[in-house]
Design a protein around this motif. Structure first.
Motif, PDB file in Angstrom:
ATOM      1  N   THR A 122     -40.240 -66.373 -14.428  1.00  0.00           N
ATOM      2  CA  THR A 122     -40.690 -67.206 -13.044  1.00  0.00           C
ATOM      3  C   THR A 122     -42.062 -67.911 -13.468  1.00  0.00           C
ATOM      4  OG1 THR A 122     -42.063 -65.266 -12.417  1.00  0.00           O
ATOM      5  CG2 THR A 122     -39.798 -65.465 -11.530  1.00  0.00           C
ATOM      6  N   GLU A 123     -42.752 -67.763 -14.581  1.00  0.00           N
ATOM      7  CA  GLU A 123     -44.081 -68.189 -14.630  1.00  0.00           C
ATOM      8  C   GLU A 123     -43.846 -69.662 -15.432  1.00  0.00           C
ATOM      9  OE1 GLU A 123     -48.196 -67.164 -17.054  1.00  0.00           O
ATOM     10  OE2 GLU A 123     -46.860 -65.681 -16.195  1.00  0.00           O
ATOM     11  N   PRO A 124     -44.508 -70.788 -14.789  1.00  0.00           N
ATOM     12  CA  PRO A 124     -44.416 -72.074 -15.373  1.00  0.00           C
ATOM     13  C   PRO A 124     -45.229 -72.365 -16.740  1.00  0.00           C
ATOM     14  CG  PRO A 124     -45.148 -72.335 -12.852  1.00  0.00           C
ATOM     15  CD  PRO A 124     -45.086 -70.717 -13.344  1.00  0.00           C
ATOM     16  N   PRO A 125     -44.589 -72.912 -17.345  1.00  0.00           N
ATOM     17  CA  PRO A 125     -43.795 -74.026 -17.319  1.00  0.00           C
ATOM     18  C   PRO A 125     -42.352 -73.608 -17.600  1.00  0.00           C
ATOM     19  CG  PRO A 125     -44.593 -74.332 -19.592  1.00  0.00           C
ATOM     20  CD  PRO A 125     -45.364 -73.069 -18.896  1.00  0.00           C
ATOM     21  N   ALA A 126     -41.890 -72.363 -17.676  1.00  0.00           N
ATOM     22  CA  ALA A 126     -40.715 -72.000 -17.911  1.00  0.00           C
ATOM     23  C   ALA A 126     -39.647 -72.266 -16.547  1.00  0.00           C
ATOM     24  CB  ALA A 126     -40.571 -70.486 -18.128  1.00  0.00           C
ATOM     25  N   GLN A 127     -38.597 -72.481 -16.808  1.00  0.00           N
ATOM     26  CA  GLN A 127     -37.614 -72.780 -15.896  1.00  0.00           C
ATOM     27  C   GLN A 127     -37.138 -71.344 -15.135  1.00  0.00           C
ATOM     28  OE1 GLN A 127     -35.934 -75.869 -14.916  1.00  0.00           O
ATOM     29  NE2 GLN A 127     -35.030 -74.629 -13.335  1.00  0.00           N
ATOM     30  N   PRO A 128     -37.184 -71.542 -13.760  1.00  0.00           N
ATOM     31  CA  PRO A 128     -36.998 -69.948 -13.043  1.00  0.00           C
ATOM     32  C   PRO A 128     -35.518 -69.739 -13.414  1.00  0.00           C
ATOM     33  CG  PRO A 128     -38.000 -71.966 -11.575  1.00  0.00           C
ATOM     34  CD  PRO A 128     -37.673 -72.500 -12.833  1.00  0.00           C
ATOM     35  N   THR A 129     -35.240 -68.423 -14.009  1.00  0.00           N
ATOM     36  CA  THR A 129     -34.419 -67.871 -14.721  1.00  0.00           C
ATOM     37  C   THR A 129     -33.881 -66.418 -14.217  1.00  0.00           C
ATOM     38  OG1 THR A 129     -34.588 -69.239 -16.600  1.00  0.00           O
ATOM     39  CG2 THR A 129     -33.021 -67.273 -16.801  1.00  0.00           C
ATOM     40  N   LEU A 130     -32.685 -66.292 -13.848  1.00  0.00           N
ATOM     41  CA  LEU A 130     -32.198 -64.692 -13.737  1.00  0.00           C
ATOM     42  C   LEU A 130     -31.224 -64.294 -14.505  1.00  0.00           C
ATOM     43  CD1 LEU A 130     -31.796 -62.388 -11.960  1.00  0.00           C
ATOM     44  CD2 LEU A 130     -30.309 -63.754 -10.469  1.00  0.00           C
ATOM     45  N   PHE A 131     -31.542 -63.332 -15.404  1.00  0.00           N
ATOM     46  CA  PHE A 131     -30.802 -62.688 -16.346  1.00  0.00           C
ATOM     47  C   PHE A 131     -30.153 -61.545 -15.674  1.00  0.00           C
ATOM     48  CE2 PHE A 131     -34.303 -64.501 -18.628  1.00  0.00           C
ATOM     49  CZ  PHE A 131     -33.891 -64.962 -19.939  1.00  0.00           C
ATOM     50  N   TYR A 132     -28.744 -61.361 -15.842  1.00  0.00           N
ATOM     51  CA  TYR A 132     -28.019 -60.241 -15.284  1.00  0.00           C
ATOM     52  C   TYR A 132     -26.937 -59.827 -16.024  1.00  0.00           C
ATOM     53  CZ  TYR A 132     -24.264 -63.872 -14.774  1.00  0.00           C
ATOM     54  OH  TYR A 132     -23.561 -64.917 -14.922  1.00  0.00           O
ATOM     55  N   PRO A 133     -26.357 -58.512 -15.989  1.00  0.00           N
ATOM     56  CA  PRO A 133     -25.277 -58.048 -16.552  1.00  0.00           C
ATOM     57  C   PRO A 133     -24.172 -58.728 -16.773  1.00  0.00           C
ATOM     58  CG  PRO A 133     -26.512 -56.399 -15.435  1.00  0.00           C
ATOM     59  CD  PRO A 133     -26.706 -57.637 -14.978  1.00  0.00           C
ATOM     60  N   ALA A 134     -23.432 -59.196 -17.692  1.00  0.00           N
ATOM     61  CA  ALA A 134     -22.223 -59.956 -17.808  1.00  0.00           C
ATOM     62  C   ALA A 134     -21.025 -58.789 -17.437  1.00  0.00           C
ATOM     63  CB  ALA A 134     -22.028 -60.235 -19.446  1.00  0.00           C
ATOM     64  N   ARG A 135     -20.221 -59.386 -16.755  1.00  0.00           N
ATOM     65  CA  ARG A 135     -19.111 -58.536 -16.298  1.00  0.00           C
ATOM     66  C   ARG A 135     -18.222 -58.338 -17.496  1.00  0.00           C
ATOM     67  NH1 ARG A 135     -16.335 -61.592 -11.826  1.00  0.00           N
ATOM     68  NH2 ARG A 135     -14.624 -59.901 -12.026  1.00  0.00           N
ATOM     69  N   GLY A 136     -17.324 -57.109 -17.319  1.00  0.00           N
ATOM     70  CA  GLY A 136     -16.349 -56.717 -18.435  1.00  0.00           C
ATOM     71  C   GLY A 136     -16.850 -56.225 -19.669  1.00  0.00           C
ATOM     72  N   VAL A 137     -18.012 -55.751 -19.870  1.00  0.00           N
ATOM     73  CA  VAL A 137     -18.709 -55.142 -21.129  1.00  0.00           C
ATOM     74  C   VAL A 137     -18.187 -53.723 -20.900  1.00  0.00           C
ATOM     75  CG1 VAL A 137     -20.753 -54.710 -22.172  1.00  0.00           C
ATOM     76  CG2 VAL A 137     -20.771 -56.607 -21.100  1.00  0.00           C
ATOM     77  N   THR A 138     -17.523 -53.334 -22.060  1.00  0.00           N
ATOM     78  CA  THR A 138     -17.172 -52.235 -22.040  1.00  0.00           C
ATOM     79  C   THR A 138     -17.767 -51.635 -23.701  1.00  0.00           C
ATOM     80  OG1 THR A 138     -14.981 -52.565 -23.398  1.00  0.00           O
ATOM     81  CG2 THR A 138     -15.061 -52.533 -21.125  1.00  0.00           C
ATOM     82  N   ALA A 139     -17.500 -50.028 -23.695  1.00  0.00           N
ATOM     83  CA  ALA A 139     -17.947 -49.592 -25.157  1.00  0.00           C
ATOM     84  C   ALA A 139     -17.486 -50.115 -26.201  1.00  0.00           C
ATOM     85  CB  ALA A 139     -18.042 -48.367 -25.222  1.00  0.00           C
ATOM     86  N   GLY A 140     -16.195 -50.795 -26.065  1.00  0.00           N
ATOM     87  CA  GLY A 140     -15.414 -51.293 -27.521  1.00  0.00           C
ATOM     88  C   GLY A 140     -15.630 -53.159 -27.372  1.00  0.00           C
ATOM     89  N   TRP A 141     -16.684 -53.717 -26.842  1.00  0.00           N
ATOM     90  CA  TRP A 141     -16.899 -55.092 -26.890  1.00  0.00           C
ATOM     91  C   TRP A 141     -17.248 -55.660 -28.418  1.00  0.00           C
ATOM     92  CZ3 TRP A 141     -20.944 -57.684 -28.493  1.00  0.00           C
ATOM     93  CH2 TRP A 141     -22.456 -56.965 -28.949  1.00  0.00           C
ATOM     94  N   ALA A 142     -17.474 -54.789 -29.055  1.00  0.00           N
ATOM     95  CA  ALA A 142     -18.101 -55.095 -30.396  1.00  0.00           C
ATOM     96  C   ALA A 142     -17.066 -55.018 -31.608  1.00  0.00           C
ATOM     97  CB  ALA A 142     -19.352 -54.531 -30.773  1.00  0.00           C
ATOM     98  N   ARG A 143     -15.762 -54.737 -31.095  1.00  0.00           N
ATOM     99  CA  ARG A 143     -14.852 -54.510 -32.327  1.00  0.00           C
ATOM    100  C   ARG A 143     -14.623 -55.568 -32.931  1.00  0.00           C
ATOM    101  NH1 ARG A 143      -9.080 -53.795 -29.196  1.00  0.00           N
ATOM    102  NH2 ARG A 143      -9.151 -55.512 -27.558  1.00  0.00           N
ATOM    103  N   ASP A 144     -13.920 -55.371 -34.020  1.00  0.00           N
ATOM    104  CA  ASP A 144     -13.920 -56.414 -35.104  1.00  0.00           C
ATOM    105  C   ASP A 144     -12.809 -57.441 -34.443  1.00  0.00           C
ATOM    106  OD1 ASP A 144     -11.726 -57.376 -37.590  1.00  0.00           O
ATOM    107  OD2 ASP A 144     -13.810 -57.094 -38.030  1.00  0.00           O
ATOM    108  N   ALA A 145     -13.178 -58.860 -34.812  1.00  0.00           N
ATOM    109  CA  ALA A 145     -12.620 -59.961 -34.307  1.00  0.00           C
ATOM    110  C   ALA A 145     -11.319 -59.959 -34.482  1.00  0.00           C
ATOM    111  CB  ALA A 145     -13.540 -61.129 -34.895  1.00  0.00           C
ATOM    112  N   GLN A 146     -10.931 -59.608 -35.579  1.00  0.00           N
ATOM    113  CA  GLN A 146      -9.523 -59.284 -36.039  1.00  0.00           C
ATOM    114  C   GLN A 146      -8.654 -58.345 -35.189  1.00  0.00           C
ATOM    115  OE1 GLN A 146      -7.821 -61.320 -38.355  1.00  0.00           O
ATOM    116  NE2 GLN A 146      -6.028 -60.769 -37.259  1.00  0.00           N
ATOM    117  N   ASP A 147      -9.112 -57.310 -34.598  1.00  0.00           N
ATOM    118  CA  ASP A 147      -8.808 -56.615 -33.616  1.00  0.00           C
ATOM    119  C   ASP A 147      -8.418 -57.288 -32.319  1.00  0.00           C
ATOM    120  OD1 ASP A 147      -8.771 -54.270 -35.726  1.00  0.00           O
ATOM    121  OD2 ASP A 147     -10.426 -53.590 -34.538  1.00  0.00           O
TER     122      ASP A 147
END
Length: 343
Positions: free
Chosen positions: A240-265
């Motif tokens: 929130t503090e200028p000159p930064a753009q007001p920004t809200l970071f929030y948890p992305a949907r659909g994150v599971t314990a297997g999100w980082a599995r190999d791209a080939q999988d």
């Protein structure tokens, strides 16, 4: 009468009534936009590594990266970032839809020194012992500190997030596509209510319940940036503090314990559903490409690529729009959701 006299929230101290309000113009959809922040993801990756027991959704990723962690660079970032609380603003540039890790690192290498001194001062006040001494030295020599932090950022990124950035970025973009569609169908109020249990909409403002901070932020004329995060899947943060753009970071949907599995999988899972060629095309459709580019990247004839694209387009997974003499193909929100679901 002070807040403490009535049991209200005191700045810097935990209280259930702390809340930041981002005020927008009535009906101003253009004031809300989405972005991606590689710097935010890396900062919270460091915090996950510092306190793994508190982040079970990251355990799959942790098992894959813990043995290749560059200890010295990680130690420097851990000192700057800490395991909780205030996160220095200079670690993240203004999030954008097209923000890349390379652009984030370049912005860090050229951060203004005066705001960095201010951020270091805040961290000095919030720390003690050896960490406080190191941070004070960084505050006194910000140019050298900036160089050291950027070099550490680069080394830690390459070791722990670069290998999974394609998977992570797909989750972020899938979330953004779904949220953008929700704004179009249910408005900002409807979209805000689905971001996180601690986020709500009221009186023309996006409201965020926080632990230690309250503030009223006027976003009219400047807007609000919403940034999904995979690594900070536990809750919300604000900038929130200028000159930064007001920004809200929030948890992305659909994150599971297997999100980082190999791209080939991931490719194999989509391939079982769509066929290998169409799965490859869909996975690569996060950025707009021409039919000839799709054919070249996939290793198939242009006519075959055109056929697969038509099938994906008919299924609502890819959109095709003309740009001059070229036809550009890009994943739709439904396509983003499908890729995100596989992760």
């Amino acid at each position: 009468m002070t807040h403490s006299d009535v049991g209200g929230p005191i700045e810097g101290m935990e209280h259930p009534d702390h809340r930041v309000e981002f005020h927008l113009s009535p009906g101003d959809i253009q004031a809300v936009r989405f972005g991606v922040s590689p710097g935010h993801e890396l900062a919270h990756a460091v915090r996950v590594l510092l306190r793994p027991a508190q982040h079970p959704l990251q355990w799959g990723w942790l098992r894959a990266v813990r043995d290749r962690l560059p200890r010295e660079s990680f130690g420097l970032l851990a000192t700057v970032i800490g395991d909780d609380g205030y996160l220095p603003d200079f670690l993240t540039a203004t999030p954008r839809w097209d923000m890349t890790p390379e652009a984030e690192l370049e912005a860090l290498r050229h951060s203004d020194l005066d705001p960095m001194r201010v951020d270091f001062g805040k961290m000095v006040l919030r720390s003690s012992g050896a960490r406080q001494r190191i941070l004070r030295e960084m505050q006194e020599r910000p140019e050298r500190a900036r160089e050291m932090i950027a070099d550490a950022w680069s080394e830690v990124w390459d070791a722990v997030l670069a290998p999974v950035w394609p998977q992570l970025e797909r989750l972020l973009r899938a979330d953004i596509s779904v949220r953008s569609r929700t704004i179009a169908t249910a408005g900002i109020a409807g979209m805000s209510a689905g971001l996180h249990p601690k986020v709500s909409w009221g009186d023309g403002a996006v409201r965020v319940s926080l632990r230690r901070h309250s503030e009223r932020v006027d976003c009219r004329g400047g807007g609000l940036v919403l940034v999904p995060s995979v690594m900070s899947s536990w809750g919300c943060m604000v900038l929130t503090e200028p000159p930064a753009q007001p920004t809200l970071f929030y948890p992305a949907r659909g994150v599971t314990a297997g999100w980082a599995r190999d791209a080939q999988d991931v490719a194999d899972a989509l391939g079982a559903l769509l066929g290998p060629a169409r799965a490859t095309i869909l996975l690569a459709a996060g950025s707009a490409r021409t039919t000839s580019q799709v054919a070249r990247d996939t290793g198939i004839a242009a006519s075959t690529a055109s056929h697969h694209l038509a099938v994906l387009r008919d299924a609502g997974l890819v959109s095709s729009e003309r740009a001059g003499a070229r036809m550009l193909h890009l994943r739709t929100p439904l396509g983003e959701a499908m890729v995100g679901a596989v992760l």
